[in-house]
Write a protein that holds these residues in place. Structure first.
Motif, PDB file in Angstrom:
ATOM      1  N   ILE A 240      57.189 -38.600 -16.337  1.00 36.18           N
ATOM      2  CA  ILE A 240      57.959 -38.309 -17.548  1.00 36.18           C
ATOM      3  C   ILE A 240      58.341 -36.839 -17.526  1.00 36.18           C
ATOM      4  N   GLU A 241      59.627 -36.568 -17.655  1.00 36.51           N
ATOM      5  CA  GLU A 241      60.110 -35.189 -17.637  1.00 36.51           C
ATOM      6  C   GLU A 241      60.926 -34.930 -18.891  1.00 36.51           C
ATOM      7  N   ASP A 242      60.456 -33.960 -19.685  1.00 34.07           N
ATOM      8  CA  ASP A 242      61.136 -33.598 -20.937  1.00 34.07           C
ATOM      9  C   ASP A 242      61.410 -34.823 -21.803  1.00 34.07           C
ATOM     10  N   GLY A 243      60.414 -35.689 -21.913  1.00 35.52           N
ATOM     11  CA  GLY A 243      60.518 -36.842 -22.795  1.00 35.52           C
ATOM     12  C   GLY A 243      61.288 -38.021 -22.243  1.00 35.52           C
ATOM     13  N   VAL A 244      61.628 -37.994 -20.949  1.00 35.27           N
ATOM     14  CA  VAL A 244      62.397 -39.078 -20.324  1.00 35.27           C
ATOM     15  C   VAL A 244      61.631 -39.595 -19.115  1.00 35.27           C
ATOM     16  N   VAL A 245      61.532 -40.921 -18.980  1.00 35.11           N
ATOM     17  CA  VAL A 245      60.897 -41.519 -17.806  1.00 35.11           C
ATOM     18  C   VAL A 245      61.871 -41.419 -16.636  1.00 35.11           C
ATOM     19  N   ILE A 246      61.484 -40.688 -15.587  1.00 37.44           N
ATOM     20  CA  ILE A 246      62.384 -40.504 -14.443  1.00 37.44           C
ATOM     21  C   ILE A 246      61.991 -41.383 -13.253  1.00 37.44           C
ATOM     22  N   ALA A 247      60.768 -41.921 -13.266  1.00 36.38           N
ATOM     23  CA  ALA A 247      60.331 -42.827 -12.202  1.00 36.38           C
ATOM     24  C   ALA A 247      59.131 -43.602 -12.700  1.00 36.38           C
ATOM     25  N   ARG A 248      58.997 -44.848 -12.216  1.00 38.79           N
ATOM     26  CA  ARG A 248      57.877 -45.672 -12.665  1.00 38.79           C
ATOM     27  C   ARG A 248      57.615 -46.778 -11.659  1.00 38.79           C
ATOM     28  N   ASP A 249      56.408 -47.304 -11.716  1.00 36.37           N
ATOM     29  CA  ASP A 249      56.045 -48.491 -10.944  1.00 36.37           C
ATOM     30  C   ASP A 249      54.960 -49.210 -11.733  1.00 36.37           C
ATOM     31  N   HIS A 250      55.064 -50.528 -11.815  1.00 37.78           N
ATOM     32  CA  HIS A 250      54.132 -51.317 -12.626  1.00 37.78           C
ATOM     33  C   HIS A 250      53.919 -52.660 -11.953  1.00 37.78           C
ATOM     34  N   VAL A 251      52.662 -52.975 -11.642  1.00 36.30           N
ATOM     35  CA  VAL A 251      52.326 -54.265 -11.043  1.00 36.30           C
ATOM     36  C   VAL A 251      51.066 -54.795 -11.712  1.00 36.30           C
ATOM     37  N   VAL A 252      50.957 -56.103 -11.778  1.00 34.93           N
ATOM     38  CA  VAL A 252      49.744 -56.736 -12.281  1.00 34.93           C
ATOM     39  C   VAL A 252      48.926 -57.139 -11.064  1.00 34.93           C
ATOM     40  N   VAL A 253      47.798 -56.473 -10.863  1.00 37.08           N
ATOM     41  CA  VAL A 253      47.001 -56.672  -9.659  1.00 37.08           C
ATOM     42  C   VAL A 253      45.696 -57.407  -9.917  1.00 37.08           C
ATOM     43  N   GLY A 254      45.260 -57.436 -11.177  1.00 38.44           N
ATOM     44  CA  GLY A 254      43.973 -58.034 -11.476  1.00 38.44           C
ATOM     45  C   GLY A 254      42.852 -57.114 -11.040  1.00 38.44           C
ATOM     46  N   ARG A 255      42.645 -57.026  -9.716  1.00 38.83           N
ATOM     47  CA  ARG A 255      41.657 -56.114  -9.156  1.00 38.83           C
ATOM     48  C   ARG A 255      42.315 -55.318  -8.022  1.00 38.83           C
ATOM     49  N   GLY A 256      41.568 -54.354  -7.480  1.00 44.85           N
ATOM     50  CA  GLY A 256      42.096 -53.580  -6.365  1.00 44.85           C
ATOM     51  C   GLY A 256      42.899 -52.367  -6.783  1.00 44.85           C
ATOM     52  N   HIS A 257      42.649 -51.853  -7.994  1.00 47.95           N
ATOM     53  CA  HIS A 257      43.387 -50.675  -8.465  1.00 47.95           C
ATOM     54  C   HIS A 257      43.181 -49.469  -7.540  1.00 47.95           C
ATOM     55  N   ALA A 258      41.963 -49.314  -7.035  1.00 46.25           N
ATOM     56  CA  ALA A 258      41.672 -48.143  -6.195  1.00 46.25           C
ATOM     57  C   ALA A 258      42.541 -48.124  -4.948  1.00 46.25           C
ATOM     58  N   GLU A 259      42.795 -49.305  -4.389  1.00 47.37           N
ATOM     59  CA  GLU A 259      43.616 -49.381  -3.184  1.00 47.37           C
ATOM     60  C   GLU A 259      45.104 -49.206  -3.477  1.00 47.37           C
ATOM     61  N   ARG A 260      45.536 -49.589  -4.660  1.00 49.62           N
ATOM     62  CA  ARG A 260      46.964 -49.554  -4.985  1.00 49.62           C
ATOM     63  C   ARG A 260      47.417 -48.225  -5.589  1.00 49.62           C
ATOM     64  N   LEU A 261      46.535 -47.571  -6.331  1.00 45.88           N
ATOM     65  CA  LEU A 261      46.958 -46.437  -7.148  1.00 45.88           C
ATOM     66  C   LEU A 261      47.525 -45.272  -6.352  1.00 45.88           C
ATOM     67  N   VAL A 262      46.788 -44.776  -5.359  1.00 48.92           N
ATOM     68  CA  VAL A 262      47.235 -43.589  -4.625  1.00 48.92           C
ATOM     69  C   VAL A 262      48.562 -43.826  -3.908  1.00 48.92           C
TER      70      VAL A 262
END
Length: 205
Positions: A18-40
């Motif tokens: 988010i830059e100056d109140g505007v979303v400039i990039a995003r990614d969103h997935v439903v993984v259930g588990r495995g956040h540690a492997e996906r996040l970085v």
């Protein structure tokens, strides 16, 4: 001012810049588990590898493991980049998104809390809470609704009880952090578990 938002407290794993109140990039997935492997890798794929002037991370309530994964990543990046780290609540985030889509006077956010319970918290139209987040059995959660609109992925639990309220099923999304008022986006970067940990250290006499 650019902010990296990290969301790992539930079955969803998402990041946003988010830059100056505007979303400039995003990614969103439903993984259930495995956040540690996906996040970085998700952060690395953002512009400038997610480099920001501040970091905002979901502190919960939600999955104990997911909350810890997000906080650990946020704190590590904050130290490495030399930038401040703040927190927000998963319940406030889904309430903010729902109120942005359909403004109203009051709303209750619910997320699956495990053990057959839901995490629950009420908000007014300005996103001011009616008290701390709590973990409740479905029938007790329904009794506490008070006729208010309900949002959140915890609805699957509440549907075991006939309550007849307007609802909206959703998971937190990092990009929605742009909707949070300052008071809800400056929490300390510490876990909001919503209830005591499942594992309790043994006490020796």
């Amino acid at each position: 001012m650019r902010t990296l938002v990290i969301e790992t407290a539930t079955a969803a794993c998402s990041v946003a810049l988010i830059e100056d109140g505007v979303v400039i990039a995003r990614d969103h997935v439903v993984v259930g588990r495995g956040h540690a492997e996906r996040l970085v890798p998700m952060i690395a794929e953002l512009p400038d590898q997610g480099r920001a002037d501040a970091i905002l991370v979901d502190c919960g309530p939600g999955s104990f493991t997911g909350v810890r994964v997000g906080l650990a990543a946020a704190r590590g990046l904050g130290i490495g980049w030399g930038v401040p780290v703040h927190g927000y609540s998963s319940l406030a985030l889904i309430a903010a998104a729902a109120l942005a889509e359909q403004p109203g006077d009051a709303i209750v956010a619910v997320l699956d809390g495990g053990h057959g319970e839901v995490f629950q918290q009420g908000f007014d139209g300005a996103l001011v809470t009616d008290g701390p987040a709590v973990s409740r059995k479905p029938q007790d959660a329904v009794a506490a609704l008070g006729g208010r609109r309900v949002v959140g992925q915890g609805l699957a639990r509440l549907r075991t009880v006939d309550y007849g309220m307007p609802t909206c099923d959703r998971l937190p999304d990092a990009a929605d952090a742009v909707l949070l008022p300052a008071a809800q986006a400056t929490l300390p970067p510490a876990p909001l578990y919503g209830r005591a940990p499942d594992a309790v250290p043994s006490v020796r006499a």
